[in-house]
Motif scaffolding. Sequence first.
Motif, mmCIF file in Angstrom:
data_model
loop_
_atom_site.group_PDB
_atom_site.id
_atom_site.type_symbol
_atom_site.label_atom_id
_atom_site.label_comp_id
_atom_site.label_asym_id
_atom_site.label_seq_id
_atom_site.Cartn_x
_atom_site.Cartn_y
_atom_site.Cartn_z
ATOM 1 N N LYS A 15 69.700 38.181 28.683
ATOM 2 C CA LYS A 15 68.245 37.913 28.668
ATOM 3 C C LYS A 15 67.682 37.944 30.096
ATOM 4 O O LYS A 15 68.136 38.736 30.904
ATOM 5 N N HIS A 99 64.919 42.873 19.330
ATOM 6 C CA HIS A 99 65.337 41.467 19.476
ATOM 7 C C HIS A 99 64.181 40.551 19.073
ATOM 8 O O HIS A 99 63.015 40.852 19.323
ATOM 9 N N ALA A 175 67.874 30.134 14.604
ATOM 10 C CA ALA A 175 69.204 29.776 15.109
ATOM 11 C C ALA A 175 69.407 30.190 16.563
ATOM 12 O O ALA A 175 70.421 29.858 17.163
ATOM 13 N N GLY A 177 69.205 30.182 20.476
ATOM 14 C CA GLY A 177 68.989 29.215 21.553
ATOM 15 C C GLY A 177 68.880 27.796 21.034
ATOM 16 O O GLY A 177 68.162 26.980 21.608
ATOM 17 N N SER A 218 73.109 31.216 18.826
ATOM 18 C CA SER A 218 73.824 30.032 19.303
ATOM 19 C C SER A 218 75.312 30.030 18.994
ATOM 20 O O SER A 218 75.872 28.990 18.644
ATOM 21 N N VAL A 219 75.942 31.188 19.106
ATOM 22 C CA VAL A 219 77.401 31.216 18.929
ATOM 23 C C VAL A 219 78.037 30.589 20.173
ATOM 24 O O VAL A 219 77.702 30.944 21.299
ATOM 25 N N LEU A 237 76.628 38.593 18.737
ATOM 26 C CA LEU A 237 75.742 38.850 19.868
ATOM 27 C C LEU A 237 75.462 37.491 20.507
ATOM 28 O O LEU A 237 74.938 36.596 19.859
#
Length: 264
Positions: A15, A99, A175, A177, A218-219, A237
Amino acid sequence: MIDEIKKKTIVGNWKMHTTAAAARDLAEGIVDGLIDEEGVSIILCPPYPYLAVVGEVLKETRIALGAQNMYPQMEGAFTGEVSPTMLLDVGCKYVILGHSERRHKLGESNEFINDKVKVALAAGLDVILCVGETLEQRKANQTEALLDRQLSLGLANVEPDTLSRISIAYEPVWAIGNPSHHATPQQAEEAHAVLRARFGRIFGKDAAKQISIQYGGSVVPGDAAALLSRPGIDGALIGGASLVVNDFLEIVRSAIAETEAQPA
Ligand code: PGA
């Protein structure tokens, strides 16, 4: 052997973070920390100004360079924009398109994203198309319809011979961040199944089997294995966790383990 099974893909979406020095350090840390990356495809997507810096670090490695966006024209009077030819020129193989931050914060439409998809593919870039519902849409039971729409409009009129250069990232907006509220493996698996079925209705069963669908939102290292072991979740991702060398490497290691665990 590894080539006969579907490799997991791990994408780092940096980002609007890093400086030139931090980008170089991050890329070097990832390259140095990898011992055996054969069982996984890794793509790093730094901000535009650092693509060349990171590309230099990734040269002669198996890690690919990707961009976070592009403008759907080869060149011209488009102040501030970046073309696919420029991305190829600095060594990008991939581009992330659609995105959710671009859809929701910058107002990108499905039609504009579709233009980008077609121009990127024609120019020779591989595309990672992001789709995903908002919390309101999920609560109103609109997830399936929304995913259908984003997928079919985003991939409208794509040439069938370019399908092997497309992957999808399912990124539920609620979901992203938001580590305290990410999708469960079950929710991700269900959404991936919806996307794969829709893809199959458009492009056929074989293409649907082949398409790589990654989960994003948020993985973190702790949940990567649970997500990546689910049927139909072909990779991840990663935003926040891709900015921390050890977190990213841990997710990559989970992906290698899951690739190896697949039945031959
Ligand atoms: P996150 O970002 O991992 O920080 O939630 C994922 C993304 O938006 O690509």
